[in-house]
Design a protein around this motif. Structure first.
Motif, PDB file in Angstrom:
ATOM      1  N   VAL A  60     -69.481  21.544  11.933  1.00 59.39           N
ATOM      2  CA  VAL A  60     -70.334  21.120  12.657  1.00 59.39           C
ATOM      3  C   VAL A  60     -71.492  20.370  11.803  1.00 59.39           C
ATOM      4  O   VAL A  60     -71.792  20.420  10.826  1.00 59.39           O
ATOM      5  CB  VAL A  60     -70.927  22.384  13.631  1.00 59.39           C
ATOM      6  CG1 VAL A  60     -69.911  22.962  14.265  1.00 59.39           C
ATOM      7  CG2 VAL A  60     -71.651  23.366  12.649  1.00 59.39           C
ATOM      8  N   ILE A  61     -72.122  19.377  12.795  1.00 54.47           N
ATOM      9  CA  ILE A  61     -73.048  18.336  12.335  1.00 54.47           C
ATOM     10  C   ILE A  61     -74.496  19.417  12.264  1.00 54.47           C
ATOM     11  O   ILE A  61     -75.104  19.188  11.253  1.00 54.47           O
ATOM     12  CB  ILE A  61     -73.292  17.259  13.539  1.00 54.47           C
ATOM     13  CG1 ILE A  61     -71.965  16.845  13.826  1.00 54.47           C
ATOM     14  CG2 ILE A  61     -74.508  16.323  12.670  1.00 54.47           C
ATOM     15  CD1 ILE A  61     -71.310  16.134  12.690  1.00 54.47           C
ATOM     16  N   LYS A  62     -74.949  20.308  13.014  1.00 57.21           N
ATOM     17  CA  LYS A  62     -75.863  20.967  13.152  1.00 57.21           C
ATOM     18  C   LYS A  62     -75.759  22.326  13.155  1.00 57.21           C
ATOM     19  O   LYS A  62     -74.820  22.466  14.342  1.00 57.21           O
ATOM     20  CB  LYS A  62     -77.131  20.457  14.040  1.00 57.21           C
ATOM     21  CG  LYS A  62     -77.532  19.039  13.716  1.00 57.21           C
ATOM     22  CD  LYS A  62     -78.573  18.703  14.795  1.00 57.21           C
ATOM     23  CE  LYS A  62     -79.243  17.409  14.071  1.00 57.21           C
ATOM     24  NZ  LYS A  62     -80.170  16.916  15.517  1.00 57.21           N
ATOM     25  N   GLY A  98     -59.252  15.600  13.504  1.00 56.69           N
ATOM     26  CA  GLY A  98     -60.188  14.556  13.273  1.00 56.69           C
ATOM     27  C   GLY A  98     -60.021  13.680  12.106  1.00 56.69           C
ATOM     28  O   GLY A  98     -59.578  14.090  11.061  1.00 56.69           O
ATOM     29  N   VAL A  99     -60.327  12.406  12.311  1.00 55.60           N
ATOM     30  CA  VAL A  99     -60.337  11.399  11.218  1.00 55.60           C
ATOM     31  C   VAL A  99     -61.180  11.602  10.000  1.00 55.60           C
ATOM     32  O   VAL A  99     -60.829  11.058   9.051  1.00 55.60           O
ATOM     33  CB  VAL A  99     -60.249   9.998  11.866  1.00 55.60           C
ATOM     34  CG1 VAL A  99     -59.313   9.679  12.842  1.00 55.60           C
ATOM     35  CG2 VAL A  99     -61.791   9.677  12.568  1.00 55.60           C
ATOM     36  N   TYR A 100     -62.211  12.420  10.501  1.00 54.28           N
ATOM     37  CA  TYR A 100     -63.306  12.337   9.371  1.00 54.28           C
ATOM     38  C   TYR A 100     -62.811  12.878   8.053  1.00 54.28           C
ATOM     39  O   TYR A 100     -63.302  12.381   7.010  1.00 54.28           O
ATOM     40  CB  TYR A 100     -64.442  13.416   9.974  1.00 54.28           C
ATOM     41  CG  TYR A 100     -65.701  13.388   9.028  1.00 54.28           C
ATOM     42  CD1 TYR A 100     -66.653  12.091   8.997  1.00 54.28           C
ATOM     43  CD2 TYR A 100     -65.969  14.285   8.281  1.00 54.28           C
ATOM     44  CE1 TYR A 100     -67.695  12.200   8.313  1.00 54.28           C
ATOM     45  CE2 TYR A 100     -66.990  14.366   7.244  1.00 54.28           C
ATOM     46  CZ  TYR A 100     -67.894  13.554   7.404  1.00 54.28           C
ATOM     47  OH  TYR A 100     -69.203  13.247   6.416  1.00 54.28           O
ATOM     48  N   HIS A 101     -61.962  13.900   8.321  1.00 52.85           N
ATOM     49  CA  HIS A 101     -61.463  14.627   6.910  1.00 52.85           C
ATOM     50  C   HIS A 101     -59.979  14.114   6.672  1.00 52.85           C
ATOM     51  O   HIS A 101     -59.634  14.726   5.620  1.00 52.85           O
ATOM     52  CB  HIS A 101     -61.551  16.139   7.250  1.00 52.85           C
ATOM     53  CG  HIS A 101     -62.984  16.547   7.250  1.00 52.85           C
ATOM     54  ND1 HIS A 101     -63.585  16.874   6.251  1.00 52.85           N
ATOM     55  CD2 HIS A 101     -63.603  17.248   8.147  1.00 52.85           C
ATOM     56  CE1 HIS A 101     -64.848  17.302   6.541  1.00 52.85           C
ATOM     57  NE2 HIS A 101     -64.893  17.522   7.820  1.00 52.85           N
ATOM     58  N   ASN A 102     -59.462  13.775   7.681  1.00 51.23           N
ATOM     59  CA  ASN A 102     -57.882  13.741   7.435  1.00 51.23           C
ATOM     60  C   ASN A 102     -57.350  12.331   7.562  1.00 51.23           C
ATOM     61  O   ASN A 102     -56.103  12.173   7.622  1.00 51.23           O
ATOM     62  CB  ASN A 102     -57.364  14.784   8.674  1.00 51.23           C
ATOM     63  CG  ASN A 102     -57.782  16.042   8.464  1.00 51.23           C
ATOM     64  OD1 ASN A 102     -57.485  16.599   7.655  1.00 51.23           O
ATOM     65  ND2 ASN A 102     -58.470  16.618   9.607  1.00 51.23           N
ATOM     66  N   GLY A 103     -57.665  11.279   7.508  1.00 55.14           N
ATOM     67  CA  GLY A 103     -57.277  10.037   7.548  1.00 55.14           C
ATOM     68  C   GLY A 103     -57.244   9.255   9.095  1.00 55.14           C
ATOM     69  O   GLY A 103     -57.887   9.850  10.047  1.00 55.14           O
ATOM     70  N   HIS A 145     -67.334  17.309  13.113  1.00 55.76           N
ATOM     71  CA  HIS A 145     -66.427  16.468  12.429  1.00 55.76           C
ATOM     72  C   HIS A 145     -64.831  16.832  12.268  1.00 55.76           C
ATOM     73  O   HIS A 145     -64.172  16.310  11.852  1.00 55.76           O
ATOM     74  CB  HIS A 145     -66.797  16.368  10.669  1.00 55.76           C
ATOM     75  CG  HIS A 145     -68.101  15.524  10.398  1.00 55.76           C
ATOM     76  ND1 HIS A 145     -68.307  14.090  11.240  1.00 55.76           N
ATOM     77  CD2 HIS A 145     -69.335  15.820   9.840  1.00 55.76           C
ATOM     78  CE1 HIS A 145     -69.391  13.838  10.770  1.00 55.76           C
ATOM     79  NE2 HIS A 145     -70.131  14.728  10.108  1.00 55.76           N
ATOM     80  N   GLY A 146     -64.675  17.988  12.722  1.00 62.17           N
ATOM     81  CA  GLY A 146     -63.223  18.456  13.193  1.00 62.17           C
ATOM     82  C   GLY A 146     -63.154  19.274  11.821  1.00 62.17           C
ATOM     83  O   GLY A 146     -63.708  20.113  11.475  1.00 62.17           O
ATOM     84  N   THR A 147     -61.616  19.442  11.464  1.00 62.20           N
ATOM     85  CA  THR A 147     -61.259  20.576  10.496  1.00 62.20           C
ATOM     86  C   THR A 147     -60.431  19.782   9.404  1.00 62.20           C
ATOM     87  O   THR A 147     -59.567  19.216   9.764  1.00 62.20           O
ATOM     88  CB  THR A 147     -60.363  21.625  11.314  1.00 62.20           C
ATOM     89  OG1 THR A 147     -61.006  22.151  12.389  1.00 62.20           O
ATOM     90  CG2 THR A 147     -60.035  22.439  10.433  1.00 62.20           C
ATOM     91  N   PRO A 148     -60.747  20.056   8.215  1.00 64.38           N
ATOM     92  CA  PRO A 148     -59.988  19.477   6.968  1.00 64.38           C
ATOM     93  C   PRO A 148     -58.523  20.132   7.165  1.00 64.38           C
ATOM     94  O   PRO A 148     -58.519  21.448   7.302  1.00 64.38           O
ATOM     95  CB  PRO A 148     -60.661  19.892   5.887  1.00 64.38           C
ATOM     96  CG  PRO A 148     -61.994  20.592   6.006  1.00 64.38           C
ATOM     97  CD  PRO A 148     -61.830  20.733   7.731  1.00 64.38           C
TER      98      PRO A 148
END
Length: 173
Positions: A60-62, A98-103, A145-148
Motif C-alpha cells: 500500500v501507498i499510505k 501489478g506491473v509495479y513489482h512484476n514487469g 502497488h500490488g504484490t511482488p
C-alpha cells in the motif's frame, strides 16, 4: 544401502532362504522409498511455509502493507504426498499482482505464470496493468502497488530438486 548380493546353492532350502532374503530386501526398499517421499515432502512444506511467512500481499501507498495469510500443510495419501498452500493470499504471493513489482502487463515473472494463465493485469478488471490502483478497505480507499511475485511453491521445488540426491543418500545409506 549399497549393492546387495544374495548367494545360494541350488538346494530347496537355500532357494527358500534366498527368496526370504529377497522379500526382506524388497520390503526395505519399499520402506525407504516411502521415507524418501516423506522427507522430500516435509522439506518442501518447510520451504513453502518459510516463503509465505512475511510475504507482502498489498504494497500500500499510505498505511500498513498487509502480510500474507497462508497456511501450508502436508497431506499423506497412500503413496502420494501433497503440499497444500491454503489461504486467499496464496495465489497473489506465488504469481504476483501489478506491473509495479512484476514487469509489463500480459507477462509473468513466474516461470509457469503464462502457461497457467496467471499474467500480470489479467485478473479482474485489469487494474494490475496500472502502477497504482485502489480498493476499498473498511469503507476507505486504499491505494496499492500490488504484490511482488515471491513464488514460494516454485522456489521450494527448485531447491528440493537441487537437494534430492543428498536426501536420497541420507535415506538409502
Amino acid at each position: 544401502m549399497g549393492k546387495r548380493t544374495i548367494q545360494f546353492s541350488l538346494s530347496e532350502k537355500d532357494i527358500e532362504r534366498a527368496i526370504r532374503d529377497l522379500n526382506k530386501y524388497k520390503q526395505d526398499i519399499i520402506r525407504k522409498t516411502k521415507l524418501l517421499r516423506e522427507k522430500v515432502a516435509q522439506r518442501i512444506e518447510t520451504l513453502v511455509q518459510s516463503g509465505f511467512t512475511g510475504a507482502i500481499v498489498d504494497d500500500v501507498i499510505k498505511g500498513e502493507s498487509r502480510q500474507a495469510n497462508v497456511q501450508v500443510s502436508l497431506d499423506e495419501r497412500d503413496n502420494v504426498s501433497i503440499v497444500i498452500a491454503k489461504g486467499e493470499d496464496a495465489i497473489w504471493i506465488e504469481f504476483g499482482a501489478g506491473v509495479y513489482h512484476n514487469g509489463s502487463a500480459g507477462t509473468s515473472p513466474h516461470p509457469k505464470g503464462s502457461e497457467l494463465g496467471f499474467t500480470i493485469g489479467g485478473y479482474g478488471k485489469g487494474m494490475g496493468k496500472r502502477k497504482v490502483w485502489g480498493f476499498y478497505k473498511n469503507g476507505s480507499l486504499t491505494l496499492t502497488h500490488g504484490t511482488p511475485a515471491t513464488m514460494p511453491m516454485y522456489n521450494a521445488m527448485k531447491t528440493v530438486c537441487d537437494e534430492i540426491s543428498e536426501i536420497a543418500k541420507e535415506v538409502f545409506k
